[in-house]
Enzyme design. Sequence first.
Site, PDB file in Angstrom:
ATOM      1  N   GLU A  40      -9.555 -10.091  -7.887  1.00 31.55           N
ATOM      2  CA  GLU A  40      -8.585  -8.999  -7.680  1.00 31.55           C
ATOM      3  C   GLU A  40      -7.413  -9.098  -8.653  1.00 31.55           C
ATOM      4  O   GLU A  40      -6.922  -8.074  -9.132  1.00 31.55           O
ATOM      5  CB  GLU A  40      -8.097  -9.027  -6.222  1.00 31.55           C
ATOM      6  CG  GLU A  40      -9.211  -8.675  -5.239  1.00 31.55           C
ATOM      7  CD  GLU A  40      -8.814  -8.878  -3.778  1.00 31.55           C
ATOM      8  OE1 GLU A  40      -7.645  -9.215  -3.507  1.00 31.55           O
ATOM      9  OE2 GLU A  40      -9.683  -8.696  -2.910  1.00 31.55           O
ATOM     10  N   HIS A  84      -1.778  -5.606   1.438  1.00 37.15           N
ATOM     11  CA  HIS A  84      -3.069  -6.249   1.167  1.00 37.15           C
ATOM     12  C   HIS A  84      -2.816  -7.633   0.609  1.00 37.15           C
ATOM     13  O   HIS A  84      -1.893  -7.817  -0.183  1.00 37.15           O
ATOM     14  CB  HIS A  84      -3.875  -5.441   0.130  1.00 37.15           C
ATOM     15  CG  HIS A  84      -5.051  -6.215  -0.411  1.00 37.15           C
ATOM     16  ND1 HIS A  84      -6.283  -6.224   0.204  1.00 37.15           N
ATOM     17  CD2 HIS A  84      -5.167  -7.054  -1.488  1.00 37.15           C
ATOM     18  CE1 HIS A  84      -7.110  -7.024  -0.478  1.00 37.15           C
ATOM     19  NE2 HIS A  84      -6.454  -7.539  -1.507  1.00 37.15           N
ATOM     20  N   LYS A 144       0.838  -1.205   0.000  1.00 33.71           N
ATOM     21  CA  LYS A 144       0.000   0.000   0.000  1.00 33.71           C
ATOM     22  C   LYS A 144       0.873   1.257   0.000  1.00 33.71           C
ATOM     23  O   LYS A 144       2.097   1.177   0.213  1.00 33.71           O
ATOM     24  CB  LYS A 144      -0.927  -0.038   1.216  1.00 33.71           C
ATOM     25  CG  LYS A 144      -1.935  -1.203   1.174  1.00 33.71           C
ATOM     26  CD  LYS A 144      -2.841  -1.178   2.400  1.00 33.71           C
ATOM     27  CE  LYS A 144      -3.842  -2.325   2.378  1.00 33.71           C
ATOM     28  NZ  LYS A 144      -4.731  -2.286   3.571  1.00 33.71           N
ATOM     29  N   ARG A 180      -1.838 -14.579   3.686  1.00 31.40           N
ATOM     30  CA  ARG A 180      -2.603 -13.972   4.785  1.00 31.40           C
ATOM     31  C   ARG A 180      -1.888 -14.185   6.123  1.00 31.40           C
ATOM     32  O   ARG A 180      -1.818 -13.286   6.955  1.00 31.40           O
ATOM     33  CB  ARG A 180      -4.015 -14.590   4.856  1.00 31.40           C
ATOM     34  CG  ARG A 180      -4.887 -14.306   3.653  1.00 31.40           C
ATOM     35  CD  ARG A 180      -5.454 -12.919   3.612  1.00 31.40           C
ATOM     36  NE  ARG A 180      -6.358 -12.603   4.696  1.00 31.40           N
ATOM     37  CZ  ARG A 180      -7.029 -11.449   4.778  1.00 31.40           C
ATOM     38  NH1 ARG A 180      -6.873 -10.491   3.865  1.00 31.40           N
ATOM     39  NH2 ARG A 180      -7.827 -11.208   5.789  1.00 31.40           N
ATOM     40  N   ARG A 210       2.610  -7.224   9.287  1.00 30.96           N
ATOM     41  CA  ARG A 210       1.907  -6.171  10.026  1.00 30.96           C
ATOM     42  C   ARG A 210       2.359  -6.122  11.491  1.00 30.96           C
ATOM     43  O   ARG A 210       2.444  -5.039  12.080  1.00 30.96           O
ATOM     44  CB  ARG A 210       0.398  -6.379   9.925  1.00 30.96           C
ATOM     45  CG  ARG A 210      -0.157  -6.019   8.535  1.00 30.96           C
ATOM     46  CD  ARG A 210      -1.519  -6.619   8.306  1.00 30.96           C
ATOM     47  NE  ARG A 210      -2.196  -6.083   7.125  1.00 30.96           N
ATOM     48  CZ  ARG A 210      -3.327  -6.585   6.635  1.00 30.96           C
ATOM     49  NH1 ARG A 210      -3.899  -7.627   7.216  1.00 30.96           N
ATOM     50  NH2 ARG A 210      -3.884  -6.050   5.555  1.00 30.96           N
ATOM     51  N   ASN A 260      -1.772  -0.253   7.362  1.00 29.67           N
ATOM     52  CA  ASN A 260      -1.292  -1.623   7.632  1.00 29.67           C
ATOM     53  C   ASN A 260      -0.460  -2.222   6.494  1.00 29.67           C
ATOM     54  O   ASN A 260      -0.318  -3.431   6.388  1.00 29.67           O
ATOM     55  CB  ASN A 260      -2.444  -2.530   8.080  1.00 29.67           C
ATOM     56  CG  ASN A 260      -3.532  -2.686   7.038  1.00 29.67           C
ATOM     57  OD1 ASN A 260      -3.405  -2.190   5.919  1.00 29.67           O
ATOM     58  ND2 ASN A 260      -4.588  -3.382   7.396  1.00 29.67           N
ATOM     59  N   PHE A 280     -15.485   3.347   7.332  1.00 31.81           N
ATOM     60  CA  PHE A 280     -14.110   3.685   6.982  1.00 31.81           C
ATOM     61  C   PHE A 280     -13.855   3.674   5.481  1.00 31.81           C
ATOM     62  O   PHE A 280     -12.738   3.938   5.045  1.00 31.81           O
ATOM     63  CB  PHE A 280     -13.124   2.737   7.691  1.00 31.81           C
ATOM     64  CG  PHE A 280     -13.332   1.268   7.398  1.00 31.81           C
ATOM     65  CD1 PHE A 280     -12.806   0.685   6.257  1.00 31.81           C
ATOM     66  CD2 PHE A 280     -14.066   0.473   8.270  1.00 31.81           C
ATOM     67  CE1 PHE A 280     -12.997  -0.669   5.975  1.00 31.81           C
ATOM     68  CE2 PHE A 280     -14.263  -0.888   8.003  1.00 31.81           C
ATOM     69  CZ  PHE A 280     -13.718  -1.446   6.850  1.00 31.81           C
TER      70      PHE A 280
HETATM   71  P1  DAT Z   1      -7.658  -7.147   5.229  1.00 30.97           P
HETATM   72  O1  DAT Z   1      -6.862  -6.028   4.601  1.00 30.97           O
HETATM   73  O2  DAT Z   1      -6.896  -7.799   6.360  1.00 30.97           O
HETATM   74  O3  DAT Z   1      -8.187  -8.134   4.233  1.00 30.97           O
HETATM   75  P2  DAT Z   1     -10.374  -6.105   5.376  1.00 30.97           P
HETATM   76  O4  DAT Z   1     -10.582  -6.660   4.009  1.00 30.97           O
HETATM   77  O5  DAT Z   1     -11.372  -6.462   6.425  1.00 30.97           O
HETATM   78  O6  DAT Z   1      -8.921  -6.480   5.940  1.00 30.97           O
HETATM   79  O7  DAT Z   1     -10.334  -4.511   5.291  1.00 30.97           O
HETATM   80  C1  DAT Z   1      -9.668  -3.871   4.237  1.00 30.97           C
HETATM   81  C2  DAT Z   1      -8.889  -2.718   4.802  1.00 30.97           C
HETATM   82  O8  DAT Z   1      -9.779  -1.774   5.361  1.00 30.97           O
HETATM   83  C3  DAT Z   1      -7.939  -3.100   5.943  1.00 30.97           C
HETATM   84  O9  DAT Z   1      -6.670  -3.537   5.452  1.00 30.97           O
HETATM   85  C4  DAT Z   1      -7.831  -1.827   6.700  1.00 30.97           C
HETATM   86  C5  DAT Z   1      -9.208  -1.192   6.537  1.00 30.97           C
HETATM   87  N1  DAT Z   1     -10.071  -1.497   7.668  1.00 30.97           N
HETATM   88  C6  DAT Z   1     -10.675  -2.675   7.934  1.00 30.97           C
HETATM   89  N2  DAT Z   1     -11.404  -2.614   9.051  1.00 30.97           N
HETATM   90  C7  DAT Z   1     -11.247  -1.349   9.512  1.00 30.97           C
HETATM   91  C8  DAT Z   1     -11.741  -0.630  10.641  1.00 30.97           C
HETATM   92  N3  DAT Z   1     -12.556  -1.209  11.539  1.00 30.97           N
HETATM   93  N4  DAT Z   1     -11.357   0.651  10.791  1.00 30.97           N
HETATM   94  C9  DAT Z   1     -10.541   1.252   9.899  1.00 30.97           C
HETATM   95  N5  DAT Z   1     -10.047   0.652   8.808  1.00 30.97           N
HETATM   96  C10 DAT Z   1     -10.397  -0.629   8.627  1.00 30.97           C
HETATM   97 MG    MG Z   2      -9.601  -7.922   2.746  1.00 25.67          MG
END
Ligand code: DAT
Ligand code: MG
Length: 150
Positions: free
Chosen positions: A126, A115, A9, A85, A102, A112, A57
């Site tokens: 994707e 991705h 990212k 993952r 992370r 973080n 978010f």
């Molecule tokens: P991941 O990136 O582990 O697959 P995700 O798909 O649930 O996680 O979410 C995508 C991104 O969105 C994640 O990398 C960071 C952001 N995100 C997720 N949950 C969040 C939250 N509760 N508050 C703020 N940002 C969040």
């Molecule tokens: Mg995700």
Amino acid sequence: MEKTLVLVKPDGVQRGLIGEIISRFENRGLKLIGLKLMHVTEELAGQHYNEHTERPFFPSLVNFITSGPIIAMAWEGENAIGIVRQTMGTTNPVEASPGTIRGDLAINIGRNVVHGSDGPESAERELNLFFTSGEILDYSRSTDSWITES
Ligand code: DAT
Ligand code: MG
């Protein structure tokens, strides 16, 4: 062999962590089969994060992922999706285990650094968003049989 999408990212690019993050996956034994430096448009961000459209978010997530260049990568290997993952660690770096990307390199859920696709369907979807079929390579490494018994 499973294929999956990984993004470094904008925070990872700005912080000079591209090589570190690539090394984590290379060292694990995964094979890099696609790689590009690019900007994510708002349109691509919306498609990529379409499952999160209704989340509070979402606007800041789109702002963040479009805020600077990213690295998009395709990685291949046995169980590549789960391995990526696990190597990344949990979404919230506060809870990510030491030894994960992370857990070692981040402290905030909105920054973080990486991705990874979360399942076979999202990986295929994707990869198609970020790569054309000609940009994903099929090749052997002389080390493949030292990484996966087949
Ligand atoms: P991941 O990136 O582990 O697959 P995700 O798909 O649930 O996680 O979410 C995508 C991104 O969105 C994640 O990398 C960071 C952001 N995100 C997720 N949950 C969040 C939250 N509760 N508050 C703020 N940002 C969040
Ligand atoms: Mg995700």
